[in-house]
Design a protein around this motif. Structure first.
Motif, PDB file in Angstrom:
ATOM      1  N   TYR A   5       1.540  -1.194   0.425  1.00  0.00           N
ATOM      2  CA  TYR A   5       0.459  -0.117  -0.022  1.00  0.00           C
ATOM      3  C   TYR A   5       1.271   1.261   0.166  1.00  0.00           C
ATOM      4  O   TYR A   5       0.820   1.876  -0.949  1.00  0.00           O
ATOM      5  N   GLN A   6       2.404   1.311   0.862  1.00  0.00           N
ATOM      6  CA  GLN A   6       2.633   1.944   0.626  1.00  0.00           C
ATOM      7  C   GLN A   6       3.423   2.506  -0.388  1.00  0.00           C
ATOM      8  O   GLN A   6       3.551   3.387  -1.343  1.00  0.00           O
ATOM      9  N   ASP A   7       3.874   1.377  -1.383  1.00  0.00           N
ATOM     10  CA  ASP A   7       4.335   1.849  -2.738  1.00  0.00           C
ATOM     11  C   ASP A   7       3.508   2.351  -3.525  1.00  0.00           C
ATOM     12  O   ASP A   7       3.865   2.883  -4.050  1.00  0.00           O
ATOM     13  N   ALA A   8       2.282   1.840  -3.496  1.00  0.00           N
ATOM     14  CA  ALA A   8       1.463   2.241  -4.222  1.00  0.00           C
ATOM     15  C   ALA A   8       1.037   3.369  -4.302  1.00  0.00           C
ATOM     16  O   ALA A   8       0.773   4.518  -4.611  1.00  0.00           O
ATOM     17  N   LEU A   9       0.590   3.874  -3.022  1.00  0.00           N
ATOM     18  CA  LEU A   9       0.845   5.274  -2.558  1.00  0.00           C
ATOM     19  C   LEU A   9       2.140   6.508  -3.003  1.00  0.00           C
ATOM     20  O   LEU A   9       1.974   7.796  -3.510  1.00  0.00           O
ATOM     21  N   ASN A  10       3.313   5.364  -2.718  1.00  0.00           N
ATOM     22  CA  ASN A  10       4.762   6.884  -3.361  1.00  0.00           C
ATOM     23  C   ASN A  10       4.753   6.269  -4.434  1.00  0.00           C
ATOM     24  O   ASN A  10       5.044   7.723  -5.622  1.00  0.00           O
ATOM     25  N   ALA A  11       3.917   5.809  -5.399  1.00  0.00           N
ATOM     26  CA  ALA A  11       4.276   5.444  -7.178  1.00  0.00           C
ATOM     27  C   ALA A  11       2.758   6.575  -7.479  1.00  0.00           C
ATOM     28  O   ALA A  11       2.802   7.535  -8.054  1.00  0.00           O
ATOM     29  N   GLN A  12       1.675   6.805  -6.725  1.00  0.00           N
ATOM     30  CA  GLN A  12       0.926   7.669  -7.184  1.00  0.00           C
ATOM     31  C   GLN A  12       1.195   8.814  -6.450  1.00  0.00           C
ATOM     32  O   GLN A  12       1.682  10.402  -7.050  1.00  0.00           O
ATOM     33  N   LYS A  13       2.120   9.267  -5.351  1.00  0.00           N
ATOM     34  CA  LYS A  13       2.481  10.546  -5.705  1.00  0.00           C
ATOM     35  C   LYS A  13       4.042  11.358  -6.610  1.00  0.00           C
ATOM     36  O   LYS A  13       4.002  12.475  -6.301  1.00  0.00           O
ATOM     37  N   ASP A  14       4.712   9.994  -6.841  1.00  0.00           N
ATOM     38  CA  ASP A  14       5.302   9.884  -7.542  1.00  0.00           C
ATOM     39  C   ASP A  14       4.856  11.109  -9.192  1.00  0.00           C
ATOM     40  O   ASP A  14       6.227  11.593  -9.963  1.00  0.00           O
ATOM     41  N   LEU A  15       3.691  10.609  -9.300  1.00  0.00           N
ATOM     42  CA  LEU A  15       3.567  10.438 -10.428  1.00  0.00           C
ATOM     43  C   LEU A  15       2.341  12.063 -10.764  1.00  0.00           C
ATOM     44  O   LEU A  15       2.582  12.842 -11.921  1.00  0.00           O
ATOM     45  N   TYR A  16       1.985  12.146  -9.075  1.00  0.00           N
ATOM     46  CA  TYR A  16       0.913  13.721  -9.375  1.00  0.00           C
ATOM     47  C   TYR A  16       2.192  14.571  -9.016  1.00  0.00           C
ATOM     48  O   TYR A  16       2.413  15.294 -10.009  1.00  0.00           O
ATOM     49  N   ASP A  17       3.331  14.511  -8.592  1.00  0.00           N
ATOM     50  CA  ASP A  17       4.703  15.183  -8.891  1.00  0.00           C
ATOM     51  C   ASP A  17       4.774  15.920 -10.518  1.00  0.00           C
ATOM     52  O   ASP A  17       5.831  16.273 -10.918  1.00  0.00           O
ATOM     53  N   TYR A  18       5.752  14.545 -11.230  1.00  0.00           N
ATOM     54  CA  TYR A  18       5.545  14.648 -11.693  1.00  0.00           C
ATOM     55  C   TYR A  18       4.876  15.159 -13.416  1.00  0.00           C
ATOM     56  O   TYR A  18       4.909  16.196 -13.835  1.00  0.00           O
ATOM     57  N   GLN A  19       3.388  14.790 -13.429  1.00  0.00           N
ATOM     58  CA  GLN A  19       2.298  16.002 -14.201  1.00  0.00           C
ATOM     59  C   GLN A  19       2.268  17.496 -13.513  1.00  0.00           C
ATOM     60  O   GLN A  19       2.384  17.931 -14.040  1.00  0.00           O
TER      61      GLN A  19
END
Length: 181
Positions: free
Chosen positions: A123-137
């Motif tokens: 779950y934490q990995d998925a949250l980190n991936a979402q955050k990374d995607l948000y930051d990239y966007q």
């Protein structure tokens, strides 16, 4: 009676030993059929050992009464000491059976905690991936705005041929190339 009960506990210990080679828990810490059976056999042994301890205690009490009437009887004294020793052995065996149950339950809890830790990590990995995607966007959005602003500034200087405008156009083109990179 004591021998029959000992035969039952010996048979249970044999079956427990056979099942010890099997998985007693699943990946999430739940008991398998073999695990539940093993706990049941340990509980059966606990009850049997405590019953044997009670029997040995009752026999020791009777022998103690007889010794009170005949304190010099060495045979009675030896039998009394033997029953007390048996009672202690049965109590220790019962404690071992109880501890075996506790160990099996603890092992299951530890496996369950490991499974939960694994789920939490996913779950934490998925949250980190979402955050990374948000930051990239957000970074891309910022770059697009910057490029758009630089292009608007360039188009504003298009008709101006002054030295100052040429220098500003050159500066804007360098900035645009950097922003597009």
């Amino acid at each position: 009676m004591q021998q029959r009960i000992s035969d039952i506990t010996d048979e249970a210990d044999f079956v427990i030993e056979l099942m010890s080679n099997k998985d007693l828990h699943d990946d999430k810490g739940k008991f398998t059929e073999q695990g539940a059976a093993t706990v049941g056999l340990h509980a059966q042994n606990y009850n049997a050992y405590m019953y044997q301890a009670d029997l040995a205690g009752e026999e020791a009490a009777k022998l103690k009464q007889q010794l009170a009437r005949d304190p010099n009887n060495k045979i009675l004294e030896e039998q009394y000491r033997k029953r007390i020793a048996e009672q202690r052995e049965y109590i220790l065996a019962a404690e071992d059976a109880k501890n075996a149950i506790v160990d099996l339950v603890e092992e299951g809890i530890n496996l369950e905690l490991e499974a939960l830790d694994e789920q939490i990590q996913k779950y934490q990995d998925a949250l980190n991936a979402q955050k990374d995607l948000y930051d990239y966007q957000r970074k891309v959005e910022k770059q697009i705005k910057e490029i758009s602003s630089l292009q608007k500034q360039l188009s504003a200087y298009e008709g101006d041929n002054s030295e100052e405008a040429k220098a500003k156009i050159q500066e804007l083109r360098v900035s645009l190339e950097e922003a597009e990179a």
